[in-house]
Motif scaffolding. Structure first.
Motif, PDB file in Angstrom:
ATOM      1  N   LEU A  16      50.598  43.990  41.574  1.00 49.50           N
ATOM      2  CA  LEU A  16      51.420  43.017  42.296  1.00 49.50           C
ATOM      3  C   LEU A  16      51.508  41.685  41.552  1.00 49.50           C
ATOM      4  O   LEU A  16      52.561  41.056  41.495  1.00 49.50           O
ATOM      5  N   ALA A  29      54.686  39.677  42.653  1.00 52.86           N
ATOM      6  CA  ALA A  29      54.766  39.588  44.114  1.00 52.86           C
ATOM      7  C   ALA A  29      53.532  38.829  44.606  1.00 52.86           C
ATOM      8  O   ALA A  29      52.596  39.417  45.166  1.00 52.86           O
ATOM      9  N   TRP A  45      52.235  39.219  48.324  1.00 51.94           N
ATOM     10  CA  TRP A  45      51.512  40.461  48.612  1.00 51.94           C
ATOM     11  C   TRP A  45      50.163  40.495  47.886  1.00 51.94           C
ATOM     12  O   TRP A  45      49.174  40.995  48.426  1.00 51.94           O
ATOM     13  N   ALA A  46      50.131  39.968  46.664  1.00 52.27           N
ATOM     14  CA  ALA A  46      48.856  39.891  45.931  1.00 52.27           C
ATOM     15  C   ALA A  46      47.866  39.018  46.702  1.00 52.27           C
ATOM     16  O   ALA A  46      46.676  39.329  46.794  1.00 52.27           O
TER      17      ALA A  46
END
Length: 195
Positions: A30, A36, A39-40
């Motif tokens: 991620l 991202a 989300w990470a």
């Protein structure tokens, strides 16, 4: 035939530690693949919460085990290493910060096979090491949140750096204490159990 409870494999804390380990490649993908970061950040926060939760559950349900004693610190170290590498690649932290923290890990890691060869177990995790890990695992999500120019990023930035500096200092100091323990153990005659 009775089994030692410490030999249990299938426990809730062990399952949480395994899930935390499985989150490392997802976190790296991620962060380094699609960038991202949101989300990470979710994966990193979930890892930090599960780290706190598995210790609580182990004590609450009396589910401490030898496997858990290995998995939990292994997951912590893997997250720290993976995060440092990813943050250096992304330019979030300078390379020398990662080099100092990874160097500490290598210095402590070199001691372990020597201790094992002399009949000792691994270092017992001390509260200083736990505090260092706690600070670093809080610093990393905040450093990720601090990227950008939003108000949240501006608020998170000084807090993230404070956690990083304090956690890094504690991490290095705990490494010094582990190496000191190693030195004391090496001064004993082989085969003599530690006090």
């Amino acid at each position: 035939m009775s089994h030692d409870p410490a030999d249990r494999l299938l426990t809730i804390p062990n399952a949480l530690s395994v899930l935390r380990l499985l989150g490392v490649p997802l976190f790296l993908y991620l962060l380094l693949g699609p960038h991202a970061d949101g989300w990470a950040l979710v994966v990193l926060v979930a890892a930090g919460l599960s780290d706190w939760l598995d210790g609580k559950i182990a004590r609450w349900l009396d589910q401490a085990s030898r496997l858990g004693a290995l998995l939990d610190p292994a997951a912590d170290r893997l997250y720290i290493l993976a995060t440092l590498v990813a943050f250096v690649v992304r330019g979030i932290v300078p390379w020398w910060v990662a080099a100092v923290l990874v160097g500490r890990e290598l210095a402590v890691g070199v001691c372990l096979p020597v201790l094992r060869a002399r009949g000792y177990g691994p270092f017992e995790v001390n509260y200083l090491g736990k505090a260092a890990t706690f600070n670093l695992l809080y610093a990393f999500p905040m450093l990720l949140l601090a990227q950008g120019t939003s108000t949240a990023a501006q608020v998170a930035r000084p807090v993230a750096y404070a956690f990083m500096v304090w956690g890094g200092a504690l991490y290095l100091w705990s490494g010094v204490l582990y190496v000191y323990q190693f030195t004391l153990a090496m001064r004993r005659r082989p085969g003599v159990a530690p006090a």
